[in-house]
Enzyme design. Structure first.
Site, PDB file in Angstrom:
ATOM      1  N   GLU A 187       0.826  -1.214   0.000  1.00  0.00           N
ATOM      2  CA  GLU A 187       0.000   0.000   0.000  1.00  0.00           C
ATOM      3  C   GLU A 187       0.861   1.265   0.000  1.00  0.00           C
ATOM      4  O   GLU A 187       0.833   2.071   0.935  1.00  0.00           O
ATOM      5  CB  GLU A 187      -0.921  -0.011   1.220  1.00  0.00           C
ATOM      6  CG  GLU A 187      -1.862  -1.175   1.240  1.00  0.00           C
ATOM      7  CD  GLU A 187      -2.839  -1.121   2.398  1.00  0.00           C
ATOM      8  OE1 GLU A 187      -2.556  -0.441   3.394  1.00  0.00           O
ATOM      9  OE2 GLU A 187      -3.898  -1.772   2.306  1.00  0.00           O
ATOM     10  N   GLU A 380      -5.806  -7.847  -0.603  1.00  0.00           N
ATOM     11  CA  GLU A 380      -6.445  -7.800   0.719  1.00  0.00           C
ATOM     12  C   GLU A 380      -7.932  -7.506   0.542  1.00  0.00           C
ATOM     13  O   GLU A 380      -8.279  -6.622  -0.244  1.00  0.00           O
ATOM     14  CB  GLU A 380      -5.831  -6.700   1.614  1.00  0.00           C
ATOM     15  CG  GLU A 380      -4.385  -6.914   1.952  1.00  0.00           C
ATOM     16  CD  GLU A 380      -3.813  -5.797   2.797  1.00  0.00           C
ATOM     17  OE1 GLU A 380      -4.584  -5.048   3.434  1.00  0.00           O
ATOM     18  OE2 GLU A 380      -2.575  -5.644   2.813  1.00  0.00           O
TER      19      GLU A 380
HETATM   20  C1  BGP Z   1      -4.165  -2.538   5.437  1.00  0.00           C
HETATM   21  C2  BGP Z   1      -2.867  -3.250   5.745  1.00  0.00           C
HETATM   22  C3  BGP Z   1      -2.999  -4.533   6.440  1.00  0.00           C
HETATM   23  C4  BGP Z   1      -4.276  -4.737   7.255  1.00  0.00           C
HETATM   24  C5  BGP Z   1      -5.473  -3.976   6.743  1.00  0.00           C
HETATM   25  C6  BGP Z   1      -6.640  -3.972   7.729  1.00  0.00           C
HETATM   26  O1  BGP Z   1      -3.881  -1.176   5.390  1.00  0.00           O
HETATM   27  O2  BGP Z   1      -2.144  -3.509   4.532  1.00  0.00           O
HETATM   28  O3  BGP Z   1      -1.829  -4.629   7.210  1.00  0.00           O
HETATM   29  O4  BGP Z   1      -4.064  -4.548   8.593  1.00  0.00           O
HETATM   30  O5  BGP Z   1      -5.153  -2.675   6.425  1.00  0.00           O
HETATM   31  O6  BGP Z   1      -6.503  -2.879   8.589  1.00  0.00           O
HETATM   32  P1  BGP Z   1      -6.700  -3.091  10.156  1.00  0.00           P
HETATM   33  O7  BGP Z   1      -5.793  -4.214  10.544  1.00  0.00           O
HETATM   34  O8  BGP Z   1      -6.321  -1.780  10.778  1.00  0.00           O
HETATM   35  O9  BGP Z   1      -8.162  -3.430  10.372  1.00  0.00           O
END
Ligand code: BGP
Length: 480
Positions: A187, A380
């Site tokens: 990201e 993701e």
């Molecule tokens: C994205 C990241 C992941 C993951 C996801 C969910 O930005 O690439 O690492 O964590 O977010 O976010 P969170 O874990 O804060 O719910």
């Protein structure tokens, strides 16, 4: 649903949210290791914690590990064999995980890589291959080594390109032929939002923060181009993907001002990064923005050529929710991945306020394919929720519903002609949340028995969604 026969079904985690073992085998501290869990967080609104040098110094000395959940994770560093076997039980074809730079080069500028760490990742990768899972490795996933901030000031220093190339060369050569899919930066468009953990840039005391962020980001663009070139030279089968968190956003009304705002939001938050990494050029609208904000990127002719010649082989992105764009901005805010957005009255939201929009995933897939004509990979997607264990089971119908609706839109996009290589659901096993350091924000097909202070048996429990995903994979998406 007709998914391609070689569609890569799988899941994704990150070292700094799962491994733990934060100082084992020589690993040094990273920004996530000094980021505490705060039980008073407001789940409905995202608030980025600013990291200062004092905080780094103070928290680095704080040995109260349970207040820094990412130091301990879910002990994946020691339990990966069992966890990867559980992914294999679901039939994963691909497993996306990240390697921690601060394990491989603990001092950041070591001449020689840390063999102990390389051996562990060797075994982790082999565990995937034994189970017929392709490893898809994120080279840098929000775990900026603190030594590189202290010694070099993070990515604002062009020397970071050299150090990053050294790190990548080690990985590409060591895991040659075992790993053929790589993501240089997780990201990369998060840098303006969270410059500490992405670029190693601390906000305090800066004359012109945006200038520093965009110059540092330029160094990452150069680094990505250089390692793409290197990866292809080391193994022509290597596929290097660029990756953004896609902030899909709709105009709040048909008022022209809202429509223009939605285009602007999309350009600034998403397309700029992909235009550089996938198209190979800095887009005109960003040059206009830099001029307006008095930002001047130092860039040589050679660098311009490098970015043009070595673009990404595929476009990866994370997608969780969609947002609303509005010129007047007097709307109700809601949370979202690392940034807030305006509420969309037509969408439900998760307990953390992230708006659930399966059609938005197809909207995004088709937009990206139309603009870049490159293969896409959903790196993701998932829903964070407070799962409960009842009689040793977790009935997470809401997760099955979320994933089913999103995957159906992926199937429709593929039916309509979009080239999608794969789908790695975020957090196939419960891990520490990136934005809030909570354990109670669970994403997994597999429940992990531990709480927000990392207390618990760490027992793994298959949730209902585990069995659902297993039959989705075995039917190659026909049983969606
Ligand atoms: C994205 C990241 C992941 C993951 C996801 C969910 O930005 O690439 O690492 O964590 O977010 O976010 P969170 O874990 O804060 O719910």
């Amino acid at each position: 649903m007709k998914f391609p026969k070689d569609f890569l079904w799988g899941g994704a985690i990150a070292a700094c949210q799962a491994e733990g073992a934060y100082q084992e085998d020589g690993k040094t501290l990273t920004i996530p290791d000094i980021t505490p869990y705060n039980k008073n967080i407001n789940r409905k609104l995202t608030k980025q914690v600013e990291i200062t040098l004092d905080m780094i110094e103070q928290n680095s000395r704080d040995k109260n590990d349970i207040h820094y959940p990412k130091r301990l994770g879910i002990d994946f560093y020691h339990q990966y064999k069992k966890d990867i076997a559980l992914f294999a039980e679901m039939g994963f074809k691909v497993f996306r995980f990240s390697i921690a730079w601060s394990r491989i080069y603990p001092n950041g500028d070591d001449e020689i890589a840390n063999e102990k760490a390389l051996t562990v990742y060797d075994d982790m990768i082999n565990e995937c291959l034994i189970h017929n899972m392709k490893p898809l490795i994120t080279i840098s996933h929000f775990d900026m080594p603190i030594v590189l901030i202290k010694k070099y000031g993070g990515w604002q220093n062009p020397y970071m390109i050299t150090l990053y190339e050294r790190y990548c060369k080690t990985l590409f050569e060591r895991y040659r032929n075992q790993v053929e899919m790589w993501i240089p930066f997780n990201e990369i468009n998060m840098s303006p939002k969270a410059p500490e953990k992405t670029l190693g840039i601390l906000k305090e005391g800066r004359e012109h923060l945006e200038q520093d962020i965009f110059q540092a980001l330029h160094h990452q663009f150069i680094a990505a181009a250089r390692v793409t070139k290197m990866a292809h030279e080391i193994n022509p089968n290597n596929k290097i993907g660029c990756m953004v968190a896609y902030f899909t956003s709709y105009a709040h009304t048909c008022r022209p001002e809202d429509a223009v705002q939605a285009v602007d939001d999309d350009q600034k938050r998403n397309l700029f990064f992909l235009d550089v990494l996938a198209n190979g050029t800095y887009p005109w609208y960003m040059k206009a923005y830099f001029k307006k904000k008095n930002i001047e990127i130092k860039m040589s002719e050679e660098e311009t050529k490098l970015i043009e010649d070595y673009t990404a082989d595929f476009i990866g992105f994370s997608y969780y929710s969609s947002k609303v764009s509005s010129k007047d901005g007097k709307l109700e805010l809601t949370s979202g991945n690392m940034m807030n957005g305006y509420k969309n009255e037509f969408l439900e939201a998760s307990a953390w306020g992230w708006q659930i929009d399966p059609l938005g995933l197809r909207y995004t897939l088709e937009k990206l394919y139309d603009r870049y004509h490159k293969p896409l990979f959903i790196l993701e997607n998932g829903i964070g929720a407070e799962d409960k264990v009842e009689d040793g089971k977790v009935h997470d119908e809401y997760r099955i519903d979320y994933l089913k609706r999103h995957l159906k839109e992926v199937g429709k996009a593929i039916d309509r002609g979009v080239d999608v290589w794969g789908y790695t659901m975020w957090g196939p096993i419960d891990i520490i949340s990136s934005g809030t350091s909570e354990m109670s924000k669970r994403y997994g097909f597999i429940y992990v028995d531990q709480d927000d202070y990392v207390q618990g048996s760490k027992e793994r429990i298959r949730k209902d969604s585990f069995y659902w995903y297993k039959q989705v994979i075995s039917s190659n998406g026909e049983n969606l």
